[in-house]
Design a protein around this motif. Structure first.
Motif, mmCIF file in Angstrom:
data_model
loop_
_atom_site.group_PDB
_atom_site.id
_atom_site.type_symbol
_atom_site.label_atom_id
_atom_site.label_comp_id
_atom_site.label_asym_id
_atom_site.label_seq_id
_atom_site.Cartn_x
_atom_site.Cartn_y
_atom_site.Cartn_z
ATOM 1 N N GLU A 1 27.734 -58.966 -29.469
ATOM 2 C CA GLU A 1 28.402 -57.675 -29.282
ATOM 3 C C GLU A 1 27.506 -56.662 -28.579
ATOM 4 N N PHE A 2 26.240 -56.643 -28.954
ATOM 5 C CA PHE A 2 25.309 -55.684 -28.357
ATOM 6 C C PHE A 2 25.146 -55.936 -26.854
ATOM 7 N N VAL A 3 25.005 -57.194 -26.469
ATOM 8 C CA VAL A 3 24.837 -57.541 -25.054
ATOM 9 C C VAL A 3 26.098 -57.193 -24.277
ATOM 10 N N ALA A 4 27.254 -57.499 -24.839
ATOM 11 C CA ALA A 4 28.521 -57.190 -24.173
ATOM 12 C C ALA A 4 28.691 -55.692 -23.986
ATOM 13 N N LEU A 5 28.344 -54.923 -25.007
ATOM 14 C CA LEU A 5 28.466 -53.473 -24.932
ATOM 15 C C LEU A 5 27.505 -52.893 -23.897
ATOM 16 N N THR A 6 26.276 -53.373 -23.884
ATOM 17 C CA THR A 6 25.289 -52.898 -22.911
ATOM 18 C C THR A 6 25.700 -53.257 -21.488
ATOM 19 N N LEU A 7 26.164 -54.469 -21.294
ATOM 20 C CA LEU A 7 26.599 -54.908 -19.968
ATOM 21 C C LEU A 7 27.795 -54.106 -19.482
ATOM 22 N N ALA A 8 28.764 -53.891 -20.342
ATOM 23 C CA ALA A 8 29.958 -53.126 -19.962
ATOM 24 C C ALA A 8 29.603 -51.693 -19.617
ATOM 25 N N LEU A 9 28.754 -51.074 -20.415
ATOM 26 C CA LEU A 9 28.349 -49.696 -20.149
ATOM 27 C C LEU A 9 27.555 -49.596 -18.850
ATOM 28 N N SER A 10 26.720 -50.573 -18.564
ATOM 29 C CA SER A 10 25.927 -50.570 -17.328
ATOM 30 C C SER A 10 26.814 -50.698 -16.102
ATOM 31 N N ILE A 11 27.762 -51.615 -16.140
ATOM 32 C CA ILE A 11 28.663 -51.801 -14.997
ATOM 33 C C ILE A 11 29.533 -50.569 -14.796
ATOM 34 N N TYR A 12 30.035 -50.011 -15.887
ATOM 35 C CA TYR A 12 30.875 -48.816 -15.831
ATOM 36 C C TYR A 12 30.120 -47.649 -15.195
ATOM 37 N N THR A 13 28.890 -47.419 -15.649
ATOM 38 C CA THR A 13 28.089 -46.309 -15.120
ATOM 39 C C THR A 13 27.680 -46.563 -13.675
ATOM 40 N N ALA A 14 27.335 -47.800 -13.343
ATOM 41 C CA ALA A 14 26.941 -48.123 -11.966
ATOM 42 C C ALA A 14 28.087 -47.882 -10.991
ATOM 43 N N ALA A 15 29.298 -48.181 -11.402
ATOM 44 C CA ALA A 15 30.455 -47.945 -10.534
ATOM 45 C C ALA A 15 30.627 -46.455 -10.259
ATOM 46 N N PHE A 16 30.482 -45.622 -11.282
ATOM 47 C CA PHE A 16 30.610 -44.183 -11.080
ATOM 48 C C PHE A 16 29.494 -43.641 -10.195
ATOM 49 N N ILE A 17 28.271 -44.096 -10.418
ATOM 50 C CA ILE A 17 27.139 -43.612 -9.621
ATOM 51 C C ILE A 17 27.296 -44.040 -8.163
ATOM 52 N N ALA A 18 27.744 -45.267 -7.927
ATOM 53 C CA ALA A 18 27.965 -45.728 -6.554
ATOM 54 C C ALA A 18 29.018 -44.870 -5.861
ATOM 55 N N GLU A 19 30.065 -44.504 -6.568
ATOM 56 C CA GLU A 19 31.117 -43.673 -5.983
ATOM 57 C C GLU A 19 30.605 -42.267 -5.697
ATOM 58 N N ILE A 20 29.769 -41.738 -6.562
ATOM 59 C CA ILE A 20 29.194 -40.407 -6.345
ATOM 60 C C ILE A 20 28.325 -40.405 -5.094
ATOM 61 N N VAL A 21 27.468 -41.418 -4.935
ATOM 62 C CA VAL A 21 26.574 -41.499 -3.771
ATOM 63 C C VAL A 21 27.395 -41.702 -2.498
ATOM 64 N N ARG A 22 28.410 -42.562 -2.561
ATOM 65 C CA ARG A 22 29.258 -42.805 -1.388
ATOM 66 C C ARG A 22 29.952 -41.520 -0.946
ATOM 67 N N ALA A 23 30.505 -40.791 -1.896
ATOM 68 C CA ALA A 23 31.193 -39.549 -1.570
ATOM 69 C C ALA A 23 30.226 -38.517 -0.989
ATOM 70 N N GLY A 24 29.010 -38.478 -1.517
ATOM 71 C CA GLY A 24 28.020 -37.531 -0.996
ATOM 72 C C GLY A 24 27.635 -37.842 0.437
ATOM 73 N N ILE A 25 27.463 -39.117 0.752
ATOM 74 C CA ILE A 25 27.107 -39.501 2.128
ATOM 75 C C ILE A 25 28.265 -39.222 3.072
ATOM 76 N N LEU A 26 29.486 -39.506 2.637
ATOM 77 C CA LEU A 26 30.649 -39.253 3.487
ATOM 78 C C LEU A 26 30.942 -37.768 3.662
ATOM 79 N N SER A 27 30.381 -36.921 2.796
ATOM 80 C CA SER A 27 30.625 -35.487 2.924
ATOM 81 C C SER A 27 29.845 -34.859 4.083
ATOM 82 N N VAL A 28 28.824 -35.554 4.562
ATOM 83 C CA VAL A 28 28.045 -35.050 5.695
ATOM 84 C C VAL A 28 28.863 -35.264 6.967
ATOM 85 N N HIS A 29 28.944 -34.221 7.761
ATOM 86 C CA HIS A 29 29.768 -34.257 8.968
ATOM 87 C C HIS A 29 29.308 -35.344 9.938
#
Length: 97
Positions: free
Chosen positions: A5-33
């Motif tokens: 359970e601990f490994v599954a929870l850690t893995l799920a939280l890591s993937i979830y957070t990585a997806a949000f961070i990747a989207e934040i960085v992508r949006a920031g780069i695309l915001s530059v003209h």
């Protein structure tokens, strides 16, 4: 084969957070003209150098606020995770006795 359970929870939280961070960085780069990339290439800079010297400093102004929020959310979720994992650990220890 089951995942602990601990490994599954850690893995799920890591993937979830990585997806949000990747989207934040992508949006920031695309915001530059687009003209900023063209300006870098007109100066003779390579695409990587343009990204590093021109685009990323401007994108960081857009990236930092939501990235900070995401890291704060991660710490809050982490505390919740530990509250749910500690009883599981104690239960496992009791069962081993």
């Amino acid at each position: 084969m089951s995942i602990p359970e601990f490994v599954a929870l850690t893995l799920a939280l890591s993937i979830y957070t990585a997806a949000f961070i990747a989207e934040i960085v992508r949006a920031g780069i695309l915001s530059v003209h687009k003209g900023q990339l063209e300006a870098g290439s007109s100066l003779g800079l390579s695409r990587g150098t343009t990204l590093r010297l021109i685009v990323m400093p401007q994108a960081l102004r857009v990236i930092l606020p939501p990235l900070t929020n995401q890291y704060l959310n991660l710490t809050r979720t982490r505390r919740w995770r530990w509250r749910s994992v500690i009883p599981i650990c104690f239960r496992c220890l009791r069962e081993r006795r």
